[in-house]
Write an enzyme that holds these catalytic residues in place. Sequence first.
Site, PDB file in Angstrom:
ATOM      1  N   LYS A 114       0.935  -1.286   0.129  1.00 24.04           N
ATOM      2  CA  LYS A 114       0.191   0.096  -0.068  1.00 24.04           C
ATOM      3  C   LYS A 114       0.695   1.264  -0.029  1.00 24.04           C
ATOM      4  O   LYS A 114       0.549   2.201  -0.745  1.00 24.04           O
ATOM      5  CB  LYS A 114      -0.972   0.004   1.221  1.00 24.04           C
ATOM      6  N   LYS A 193      -4.015  -6.876  -9.871  1.00 23.99           N
ATOM      7  CA  LYS A 193      -4.998  -7.338  -9.072  1.00 23.99           C
ATOM      8  C   LYS A 193      -6.111  -6.203  -8.973  1.00 23.99           C
ATOM      9  O   LYS A 193      -5.926  -5.200  -8.997  1.00 23.99           O
ATOM     10  CB  LYS A 193      -4.670  -7.600  -7.531  1.00 23.99           C
ATOM     11  N   LYS A 196     -10.207  -1.489  -5.475  1.00 22.90           N
ATOM     12  CA  LYS A 196     -10.943  -0.180  -5.082  1.00 22.90           C
ATOM     13  C   LYS A 196      -9.838   0.977  -5.403  1.00 22.90           C
ATOM     14  O   LYS A 196      -9.771   1.836  -5.824  1.00 22.90           O
ATOM     15  CB  LYS A 196     -11.693  -0.272  -3.889  1.00 22.90           C
TER      16      LYS A 196
HETATM   17  P1  ADP Z   1      -9.913  -3.776  -2.369  1.00 25.89           P
HETATM   18  O1  ADP Z   1      -8.461  -4.297  -2.535  1.00 25.89           O
HETATM   19  O2  ADP Z   1     -10.732  -3.508  -3.409  1.00 25.89           O
HETATM   20  O3  ADP Z   1      -9.984  -2.642  -1.396  1.00 25.89           O
HETATM   21  P2  ADP Z   1     -10.989  -5.112   0.226  1.00 25.89           P
HETATM   22  O4  ADP Z   1      -9.616  -5.072   0.700  1.00 25.89           O
HETATM   23  O5  ADP Z   1     -12.109  -4.567   0.784  1.00 25.89           O
HETATM   24  O6  ADP Z   1     -11.025  -4.928  -1.384  1.00 25.89           O
HETATM   25  O7  ADP Z   1     -11.217  -6.852   0.119  1.00 25.89           O
HETATM   26  C1  ADP Z   1     -12.309  -7.078   0.532  1.00 25.89           C
HETATM   27  C2  ADP Z   1     -12.344  -8.778   0.251  1.00 25.89           C
HETATM   28  O8  ADP Z   1     -12.235  -8.924  -1.459  1.00 25.89           O
HETATM   29  C3  ADP Z   1     -11.140  -9.584   0.766  1.00 25.89           C
HETATM   30  O9  ADP Z   1     -11.390 -10.782   1.273  1.00 25.89           O
HETATM   31  C4  ADP Z   1     -10.024  -9.337  -0.313  1.00 25.89           C
HETATM   32  O10 ADP Z   1      -9.309 -10.527  -0.249  1.00 25.89           O
HETATM   33  C5  ADP Z   1     -11.075  -9.732  -1.448  1.00 25.89           C
HETATM   34  N1  ADP Z   1     -10.349  -9.156  -2.722  1.00 25.89           N
HETATM   35  C6  ADP Z   1     -10.048  -7.917  -3.029  1.00 25.89           C
HETATM   36  N2  ADP Z   1      -9.887  -7.812  -4.496  1.00 25.89           N
HETATM   37  C7  ADP Z   1      -9.768  -8.976  -4.886  1.00 25.89           C
HETATM   38  C8  ADP Z   1      -9.267  -9.490  -6.088  1.00 25.89           C
HETATM   39  N3  ADP Z   1      -8.734  -8.760  -7.133  1.00 25.89           N
HETATM   40  N4  ADP Z   1      -8.991 -10.807  -6.392  1.00 25.89           N
HETATM   41  C9  ADP Z   1      -9.429 -11.752  -5.260  1.00 25.89           C
HETATM   42  N5  ADP Z   1     -10.026 -11.102  -3.869  1.00 25.89           N
HETATM   43  C10 ADP Z   1     -10.098 -10.044  -3.936  1.00 25.89           C
HETATM   44  N1  TRP Z   2      -8.406  -6.590   6.042  1.00 33.14           N
HETATM   45  C1  TRP Z   2      -9.572  -7.036   5.078  1.00 33.14           C
HETATM   46  C2  TRP Z   2      -9.369  -6.536   3.708  1.00 33.14           C
HETATM   47  O1  TRP Z   2      -8.507  -5.468   3.828  1.00 33.14           O
HETATM   48  C3  TRP Z   2     -10.908  -6.742   5.660  1.00 33.14           C
HETATM   49  C4  TRP Z   2     -10.993  -7.420   6.957  1.00 33.14           C
HETATM   50  C5  TRP Z   2     -11.111  -6.513   8.029  1.00 33.14           C
HETATM   51  C6  TRP Z   2     -11.411  -8.903   7.270  1.00 33.14           C
HETATM   52  N2  TRP Z   2     -11.361  -7.715   9.115  1.00 33.14           N
HETATM   53  C7  TRP Z   2     -11.538  -8.889   8.748  1.00 33.14           C
HETATM   54  C8  TRP Z   2     -11.594  -9.929   6.394  1.00 33.14           C
HETATM   55  C9  TRP Z   2     -11.696 -10.047   9.284  1.00 33.14           C
HETATM   56  C10 TRP Z   2     -11.619 -11.057   6.905  1.00 33.14           C
HETATM   57  C11 TRP Z   2     -11.931 -11.289   8.512  1.00 33.14           C
HETATM   58  O2  TRP Z   2      -9.974  -6.990   2.719  1.00 33.14           O
END
Ligand code: ADP
Ligand code: TRP
Length: 328
Positions: A114, A193, A196
Amino acid sequence: MVLKKRVLSGIQPSGRFHLGNYFAMIKKMVEYQNKSELFCFIVDLHALTTVTDGKQLAEYTNEAAVSLLSLGIDPGISHLWVQSDIPEVTELAWILSNITTLGLMERCHSYKDKVAKGIKPNTGLFIYPILMAADILLFQSNLVPVGKDQKQHLEVARDIALKFNSVYGEIFTIPEPLIDEHVAVVPGIDGQKMSKSYGNTIEVFASKDELKRSVMGIVTDSQSVEASKDPDKCNLYNIYKLFVSSEENKKLRKRYTDGGLKYGDVKKELFEIIWDYFKEARQKREDLLKDKGYIDRILKEGADRTREIAVKTLRSVKNAAGLSVRML
Ligand code: ADP
Ligand code: TRP
């Protein structure tokens, strides 16, 4: 009586949901809904690490709730809540931070990735795996469906649970990750990947025009129409295959290897397939948006009901650590 497994996962309200979120997490959660005890929550405290506009965070949180309900999370049989409505989680995170070595945090790739992508690092972002461990352990979860990017955070949660149990006694259930290799990393329209925060998503609830624009924008190579192509190297194929049966997948692969395939045609088909796939969810979403008070009611009831479990675990933790439980 056979106890149902607890399946838990959270999602950040840091933007609108995309295909990666849907296939790796939301769809899996919905599939587990009838055969397990499901815990699904919107991790607004995690989103605070990157979203600093309060009004926007509140809007994203509401949007996340509407989306989860539209996509099939049923609050009648599952636990659905907003993370910050159960404050015990931050208390547990603090307690856990005292048995977590700095080295464990320093080894986490997600933080480094990040920062490399330009997100300004704050302490919250650095220690967020501890909050995530607290999310999981507070509800004594067995299984955690996530995408591959969260694998290491699950290992951290397990390490913290094992350490806590060895210091204070067997209090926490040791959670297992649930990562489906087929959807572990859904590519974005640029082949990285889908995320968002990378501006490369195909959104689940995009308007027709937005969806068309995203799908048409999927980056492909410049091979000639006649050339035999390797589907596995094609970003378009890797997104398309998420939506088709194994029979259809075989046919699609053959079209690639036979030659004569135009990427433009495949994109048009894919657009129609995605638009159709989420038709029912879109309708449900429109209905939900008509009743303003409904979402609030559902989230409040969800938090009230789920909090009882949090308080019970926290009481055991505080008792074991010699902290006061007078007010619990
Ligand atoms: P983002 O990276 O878009 O902010 P989040 O961190 O909120 O997404 O992820 C929410 C869930 O979706 C998590 O379990 C994450 O591993 C899964 N996820 C996010 N992007 C992908 C992707 N490109 N492929 C597979 N799983 C994903
Ligand atoms: N860290 C996860 C993400 O960014 C979101 C998340 C927070 C989560 N607490 C969790 C996922 C507990 C599984 C279980 O996508």
